[in-house]
Design an enzyme around this catalytic site. Structure first.
Site, PDB file in Angstrom:
ATOM      1  N   GLU A 132       0.851  -1.268   0.025  1.00 23.16           N
ATOM      2  CA  GLU A 132      -0.087  -0.016  -0.100  1.00 23.16           C
ATOM      3  C   GLU A 132       0.979   1.260   0.059  1.00 23.16           C
ATOM      4  O   GLU A 132       0.503   2.220  -0.824  1.00 23.16           O
ATOM      5  CB  GLU A 132      -0.987   0.033   1.313  1.00 23.16           C
ATOM      6  CG  GLU A 132      -2.110  -1.003   1.279  1.00 23.16           C
ATOM      7  CD  GLU A 132      -3.206  -0.855   0.132  1.00 23.16           C
ATOM      8  OE1 GLU A 132      -3.135   0.202  -0.659  1.00 23.16           O
ATOM      9  OE2 GLU A 132      -3.992  -1.852   0.160  1.00 23.16           O
ATOM     10  N   ASP A 272      -4.732  -9.561  -7.950  1.00 31.52           N
ATOM     11  CA  ASP A 272      -5.199  -8.856  -9.157  1.00 31.52           C
ATOM     12  C   ASP A 272      -3.816  -8.128  -9.676  1.00 31.52           C
ATOM     13  O   ASP A 272      -3.463  -8.053 -10.776  1.00 31.52           O
ATOM     14  CB  ASP A 272      -6.158  -7.694  -8.592  1.00 31.52           C
ATOM     15  CG  ASP A 272      -6.080  -7.248  -7.713  1.00 31.52           C
ATOM     16  OD1 ASP A 272      -5.010  -7.352  -6.733  1.00 31.52           O
ATOM     17  OD2 ASP A 272      -6.788  -6.400  -7.221  1.00 31.52           O
ATOM     18  N   GLU A 365     -18.714  -5.241  -3.186  1.00 31.39           N
ATOM     19  CA  GLU A 365     -17.498  -5.923  -3.050  1.00 31.39           C
ATOM     20  C   GLU A 365     -17.331  -7.205  -3.246  1.00 31.39           C
ATOM     21  O   GLU A 365     -16.457  -7.834  -3.784  1.00 31.39           O
ATOM     22  CB  GLU A 365     -17.083  -5.630  -1.284  1.00 31.39           C
ATOM     23  CG  GLU A 365     -15.517  -6.284  -1.141  1.00 31.39           C
ATOM     24  CD  GLU A 365     -14.619  -5.231  -1.670  1.00 31.39           C
ATOM     25  OE1 GLU A 365     -13.295  -5.691  -1.758  1.00 31.39           O
ATOM     26  OE2 GLU A 365     -14.825  -4.231  -2.495  1.00 31.39           O
ATOM     27  N   GLU A 386     -11.919   0.550 -10.177  1.00 31.32           N
ATOM     28  CA  GLU A 386     -11.877  -0.384 -11.372  1.00 31.32           C
ATOM     29  C   GLU A 386     -12.677  -0.438 -12.203  1.00 31.32           C
ATOM     30  O   GLU A 386     -12.376  -0.615 -13.554  1.00 31.32           O
ATOM     31  CB  GLU A 386     -11.616  -1.891 -10.525  1.00 31.32           C
ATOM     32  CG  GLU A 386     -10.308  -2.182  -9.606  1.00 31.32           C
ATOM     33  CD  GLU A 386     -10.310  -1.454  -8.278  1.00 31.32           C
ATOM     34  OE1 GLU A 386      -9.324  -1.343  -7.617  1.00 31.32           O
ATOM     35  OE2 GLU A 386     -11.332  -1.268  -7.931  1.00 31.32           O
ATOM     36  N   THR A 469      -1.099   0.655 -10.681  1.00 27.03           N
ATOM     37  CA  THR A 469      -2.521   0.126 -10.099  1.00 27.03           C
ATOM     38  C   THR A 469      -3.245   1.241  -9.202  1.00 27.03           C
ATOM     39  O   THR A 469      -4.507   0.850  -8.747  1.00 27.03           O
ATOM     40  CB  THR A 469      -2.156  -1.122  -9.240  1.00 27.03           C
ATOM     41  OG1 THR A 469      -3.421  -1.774  -9.157  1.00 27.03           O
ATOM     42  CG2 THR A 469      -1.561  -0.821  -7.712  1.00 27.03           C
TER      43      THR A 469
END
Length: 573
Positions: A132, A272, A365, A386, A469
């Protein structure tokens, strides 16, 4: 026989048609301009409230108009080892830097850069998630530094002294102790002041150790220090070596032993961005090995995870389905498919995500595909980007106005359900639209950015960018690309020379040139067929399985079967 007036009617039809098409395009352009301004207002409603009520802390709590120092909490579901003395690192401001540039606000961008240059420090006692912190903070700083120093003259000349890059390099150095493991796979957690804590957990995710190469690679290219890229690349190579015989990877693993903990995997949470970074790092750095990794991984995903337009989860060892569920993070996948040219497959999956969005008003989610119902406990929507990201990519690839309508629907939903007086709040339950007191930094870094770019892509004119990302743009420039040696040849090739022919690549199976090429012989030109060429099984190039597709004569690459049922170089950039 046609009547004498037939030509007049045809002319009138063409004029009317031309007027109709022009009118339609004008309507689309007008709608895009209108929606662009709506997104601009969304961004500033979120940004201004953050600056008023939360800055310089990490993120805004829009319902209570307060703040949270969440960099220490990201990925920390049990809220363990929280620092009592950490007061934030202006996380949302860092995340907003590239968005401010894309919106054209150079004045605020410069003000933010100046504040960070004078006030930000990473010498803080805080345990943070490496993944993160990398995608949000390091990526935000590296991208903003590039935007501050490119040819667009966004800052007053002479006022910027590479302060953001200096901060980024300081942060990168603090990451390096996390990679000091027997496997080279990094710890998931690092204390920015003291390094790896005693008795730190050795469990991490595939995304956590396989999605560092863009930011750390860019940092190495900018500073000339290879340590950052080398550490990230070593971890990525180790991770790839742990794949199963099916070219599948699990979700969680142990960085000390290199053993898998969770064998079930998919394209959603925990995995992902691993797929995303393989292809994007290949584009950014030109590394052929990353392309080969991605190609194998992509074909495995299509073979073992795909079920029509949906993607379930499967055991990495057997390929057998484990969980039949859609997760909101999977919505990035159509965007990746656009990058590799598999547009039909991207469109098919994207429409299913849009269907679920329209069913609930936002994207939950987790959605159980086998029961066509919400997951009983994961009903939330934390303003994730996304689906907006994939919508932007598909519109760029097709210019189909339907994607503009999808973007409009998303903007309308966000304003209807998530907008509050103090910003934009996450949705705790999509069935009741109950709100949660949290405005994630990625709402400004990604959600608003991709929606804005959908309606106004002027930032991209005459520029090629890879978006990380976390939505931070990195330019595709030749100086960053690895250069292949002059004698580089395919694995099935060798060099041949003759008196009449200069050195060229040819197949080791014969003296036929690979790839196919045209040789000039005297007065005529001769087409030399590649020895590696394998025709498709069907003359019309239709297919049901990969086995029905051959090897392309020009590139010597294996052709794949798209979801639309055609053999082609869907994976070729």
């Amino acid at each position: 026989m046609f009547s004498p007036n037939f030509g007049t009617w045809v002319l009138m039809f063409l004029l009317v048609s031309s007027t109709f098409v022009h009118s339609s395009m004008s309507e689309i352009d007008a709608k895009k301009r209108y929606m662009r301004e709506k997104v601009r207002k969304m961004f500033y409603h979120a940004y201004d409230n953050y600056m008023a009520h939360a800055f310089p802390h990490d993120e805004l709590k829009p319902l209570s108009k307060t703040f949270t120092d969440s960099l220490s909490e990201l990925g920390n579901l049990n809220l363990e080892h929280l620092s009592e003395h950490y007061n934030g690192s202006a996380l949302t401001l860092i995340e907003s830097l590239s968005s401010l540039v894309i919106l054209g606000n150079n004045t605020e961008f410069e003000r933010a850069v100046r504040w960070l240059s004078e006030n930000l420090s990473f010498d803080v006692d805080v345990r943070t998630n490496l993944f993160e912190c990398n995608i949000r903070v390091l990526g935000g700083l590296v991208s903003a530094h590039i935007l501050a120093t490119d040819s667009r003259n966004r800052l007053v000349q002479g006022t910027y002294k590479n302060e953001l890059l200096i901060l980024a390099e300081d942060l990168g150095r603090r990451f390096l102790p996390a990679f000091d493991t027997p496997t080279g796979l990094p710890y998931a957690w690092i204390n920015l002041k003291y390094g790896v804590m005693e008795n730190e957990t050795t469990e991490t995710s595939t995304s956590g150790c396989g999605s560092l190469i863009l930011e750390m690679g860019a940092l190495s290219r900018l500073t000339g220090d290879p340590r950052y890229e080398s550490a990230a690349l070593r971890a990525l190579r180790k991770l790839w070596s742990m794949r199963s015989s099916l070219n599948l990877l699990g979700t969680t693993l142990d960085v000390a032993t290199g053993e898998w903990i969770e064998y079930s995997s998919g394209i959603g949470a925990g995995v992902d961005s691993f797929y995303e970074y393989l292809i994007k790092a290949h584009i950014l750095f030109g590394k052929e090995e990353l392309w080969r990794m991605f190609q194998s991984a992509y074909l495995a995903v299509q073979k073992y995870f795909r079920h029509g337009p949906w993607y379930h989860e499967a055991d990495m060892r057997t390929g057998k389905a484990t969980y039949w569920q859609l997760t909101s993070l999977q919505a990035f996948w159509p965007g990746v498919q656009v990058l590799i040219g598999d547009i039909a497959a991207a469109n098919s999956s994207h429409r299913e995500f849009v269907y679920v969005w329209e069913k609930f008003g936002v994207l939950p989610e987790r959605y159980l595909l086998d029961h066509q119902m919400l997951h009983p406990t994961e009903k939330y929507y934390p303003l994730r980007p996304e689906l907006a990201e994939s919508t932007f990519y598909l519109y760029q690839a097709t210019k189909d106005p339907w994607y503009i309508e999808v973007g409009k629907s998303m903007v309308d939903s966000l304003n209807l359900y998530a907008k509050v007086e103090g910003g934009f709040a996450s949705i705790k339950d999509v069935t009741t639209m109950q709100l949660e007191d949290h405005q994630h930094s990625f709402f400004l870094a990604e959600t608003c950015k991709y929606l804005y770019l959908l309606f106004d892509d002027s930032f991209l004119v005459d520029r090629n960018y890879v978006f990380t990302t976390e939505g931070h743009p990195l330019p595709v420039i030749s100086a960053w690309h690895d250069r292949l040696p002059e004698n580089y040849i395919p694995t099935n090739g060798t060099s041949i020379k003759s008196e009449k022919q200069a050195a060229r690549r040819s197949s080791a199976m014969s003296l036929q040139v690979c790839p196919a090429t045209t040789l000039n012989s005297g007065r005529s030109s001769q087409q030399v067929e590649s020895a590696c060429h394998i025709p498709d099984a069907q003359s019309d190039h239709r297919c049901l399985t990969e086995d029905e597709c051959g090897v392309d004569a020009t590139t010597c690459r294996r052709r794949s079967c798209s979801m639309a049922g055609y053999c082609g170089l869907w994976l070729f950039i």
